[in-house]
Structures are given as C-alpha cells and as structure tokens.
Scaffold this motif. Structure first.
Motif, short mmCIF file in Angstrom:
data_model
loop_
_atom_site.label_atom_id
_atom_site.label_comp_id
_atom_site.label_asym_id
_atom_site.label_seq_id
_atom_site.Cartn_x
_atom_site.Cartn_y
_atom_site.Cartn_z
N GLY A 61 -12.46 10.81 -10.77
CA GLY A 61 -13.26 9.76 -11.51
C GLY A 61 -14.17 9.77 -12.46
O GLY A 61 -15.11 8.88 -12.60
N PHE A 62 -14.30 10.76 -13.08
CA PHE A 62 -15.33 11.08 -14.08
C PHE A 62 -14.99 10.38 -15.36
O PHE A 62 -13.66 9.93 -15.47
CB PHE A 62 -15.60 12.44 -14.47
CG PHE A 62 -16.45 13.21 -13.34
CD1 PHE A 62 -17.82 13.52 -13.88
CD2 PHE A 62 -15.84 13.45 -12.36
CE1 PHE A 62 -18.57 14.28 -12.70
CE2 PHE A 62 -16.58 14.18 -11.51
CZ PHE A 62 -18.00 14.87 -11.76
N ASP A 63 -15.84 9.87 -16.13
CA ASP A 63 -15.59 9.17 -17.46
C ASP A 63 -15.70 10.18 -18.56
O ASP A 63 -16.51 11.20 -18.39
CB ASP A 63 -16.52 7.89 -17.80
CG ASP A 63 -16.31 6.86 -16.67
OD1 ASP A 63 -15.30 6.78 -16.15
OD2 ASP A 63 -17.15 6.09 -16.48
N PHE A 64 -15.25 10.18 -19.78
CA PHE A 64 -15.22 10.85 -20.90
C PHE A 64 -16.49 10.47 -21.51
O PHE A 64 -16.75 9.47 -22.01
CB PHE A 64 -13.75 10.53 -21.61
CG PHE A 64 -13.85 11.49 -23.01
CD1 PHE A 64 -13.46 12.69 -22.86
CD2 PHE A 64 -14.48 10.76 -24.33
CE1 PHE A 64 -13.40 13.46 -24.29
CE2 PHE A 64 -14.39 11.65 -25.40
CZ PHE A 64 -13.74 12.83 -25.38
N LEU A 65 -17.22 11.66 -22.11
CA LEU A 65 -18.10 11.59 -23.26
C LEU A 65 -17.86 12.21 -24.39
O LEU A 65 -17.98 11.49 -25.45
CB LEU A 65 -19.60 12.10 -22.43
CG LEU A 65 -20.14 11.24 -21.52
CD1 LEU A 65 -21.49 11.99 -20.82
CD2 LEU A 65 -20.90 10.06 -22.23
N SER A 66 -17.42 13.52 -24.33
CA SER A 66 -17.14 14.00 -25.64
C SER A 66 -16.22 15.33 -25.16
O SER A 66 -16.25 15.99 -23.94
CB SER A 66 -18.31 14.59 -26.35
OG SER A 66 -19.09 15.65 -25.72
N ASN A 67 -15.64 15.87 -25.99
CA ASN A 67 -14.82 17.45 -26.03
C ASN A 67 -15.01 18.18 -27.34
O ASN A 67 -14.99 17.40 -28.37
CB ASN A 67 -13.51 16.92 -25.95
CG ASN A 67 -12.65 18.15 -25.51
OD1 ASN A 67 -12.92 18.79 -24.42
ND2 ASN A 67 -11.66 18.55 -26.29
N ASP A 68 -15.17 19.31 -27.04
CA ASP A 68 -15.45 20.44 -27.95
C ASP A 68 -16.85 20.33 -28.78
O ASP A 68 -17.43 21.34 -28.75
CB ASP A 68 -14.30 20.21 -28.97
CG ASP A 68 -14.09 21.55 -30.03
OD1 ASP A 68 -14.26 22.57 -29.27
OD2 ASP A 68 -14.15 21.57 -31.14
N ARG A 69 -17.17 19.30 -29.23
CA ARG A 69 -18.46 19.25 -29.98
C ARG A 69 -19.46 18.18 -29.39
O ARG A 69 -19.01 17.02 -29.38
CB ARG A 69 -18.41 19.27 -31.43
CG ARG A 69 -17.51 20.09 -32.08
CD ARG A 69 -18.45 21.38 -32.08
NE ARG A 69 -17.60 22.25 -33.11
CZ ARG A 69 -17.57 23.76 -32.75
NH1 ARG A 69 -18.20 23.91 -31.59
NH2 ARG A 69 -16.70 24.40 -33.17
N THR A 70 -20.57 18.48 -28.71
CA THR A 70 -21.38 17.36 -28.16
C THR A 70 -22.72 17.54 -28.88
O THR A 70 -23.36 18.62 -28.89
CB THR A 70 -21.49 17.78 -26.69
OG1 THR A 70 -20.04 17.76 -26.06
CG2 THR A 70 -22.26 16.70 -25.87
#
Length: 185
Positions: A61-70
């Motif tokens: 149940g986590f939400d997405f913030l970013s992938n690969d570069r943050t």
C-alpha cells in the motif's frame, strides 16, 4: 560527435550543480511513501531498487514518489523528498518471482526475455490500472539499502544496512542525510 546520452549526462550534471546551490541533491534511488513517511530505496545499479519499490506499492500500500533519480532537500530543516523521475521499468526476470501482478503485462517472448537481465517492462503508464497512487512530496523517514545476492529462497529480502560500506555513493547519501537531520531548524 556528441550523442544523446552524452547530452543527457551533461544536463544532469548541470542540474545537479544548480541544485547544490540550494542545498538539494539528486540521488540514484527509488522513493515511496506510506502515510507521511517517505522511504528512499538505495543500491547499486541492478540491485533491485525498482523491484522493491514496486513490491511495496503493489503488496503493502505504499504510494509512488520517484524512480531512478530522486531530488532531496530540506523543508524547514527536515529532510524531504522533493521530486524525481516517473519512468518505472522492472526487469522481466524478477516479475514471475516477486511481482506476479505484472505477469499479464509481459510480452509474448517473456520466457526468453527473463533470461536476458537487461530486458525490462515499463509500468509507469499502468500505475492507475494497477492501483498505484502517485505523490509529489514527502518527509524523509527511512533509507533502505538493497543488495543483490544469490538466494535459494523465494522471499524478497531487504537489507537495512549494506554488508560492506565500500560504495562511495552510499557514503555521500548517508553524509547528506546526516547533515540534514542535524541541521538547525
């Protein structure tokens, strides 16, 4: 000759420098959030950062913030995940073992593709269909280091700390987070 990857690298370098002037930095990691707790998932290329973040989104149940570069920085002295890249590509070889919800999206040659480590399935365009919510900002609460290692089990293992801390990138990440946490404010 200058090639597109060279231009992208130059642009990223310039952006990193500009962000540094405002006490922000770009990290090679994934980021997810649950409630108000932002989580960075850090590791070497190919270590499973994306697979772990997708697992957390689909199963926990986590939400997405970013992938690969943050991009991380501070908000009123608190370490904060500010933004990042959206593109999310999962290695086909990890789908049947850890992310069975993605099996219907596999290409026809998935069995052969699973043997090719570099083949990936793009899923960011399927987030809504998969029930994955996206967010754009979160206070940084946790950092998980993901290490790839041979395993005979079928469970996904998250190592909270690296076995050996030889990776300079990890040291920079820890240093930045440590300075942010100790910053007055």
């Amino acid at each position: 000759k200058v090639y597109l990857p060279d231009l992208c690298y130059l642009a990223l370098s310039m952006l990193s420098r500009e962000l540094g002037y405002s006490s922000r930095c770009i990290l090679h990691c994934s980021a997810v959030v649950k409630g108000d707790a932002g989580v960075l998932i850090v590791g070497d290329s190919g270590s499973g950062k994306t697979a772990v973040s997708v697992y957390l989104m689909l199963e926990k149940g986590f939400d997405f913030l970013s992938n690969d570069r943050t991009i991380i920085g501070q908000d009123d002295g608190v370490p904060t995940i500010l933004a990042g890249t959206m593109e999310t590509r999962v290695r086909i070889g990890s789908i049947s073992r850890y992310l069975p919800q993605l099996i219907p999206y596999l290409p026809d040659d998935a069995e052969r593709a699973a043997k090719e480590w570099s083949r990936k399935l793009t899923i960011d365009d399927k987030f809504a269909e998969l029930g994955i919510k996206t967010r754009s900002l979160a206070k940084l609460r946790y950092v998980f280091f993901v290490n790839t290692h041979n395993s005979t089990g079928s469970e996904l293992v998250i190592d909270p700390y690296p076995a050996e801390d030889r990776d300079y990138g990890r040291l920079i990440t820890l240093s930045y987070i440590s300075e942010s946490v100790r910053a007055p404010g």
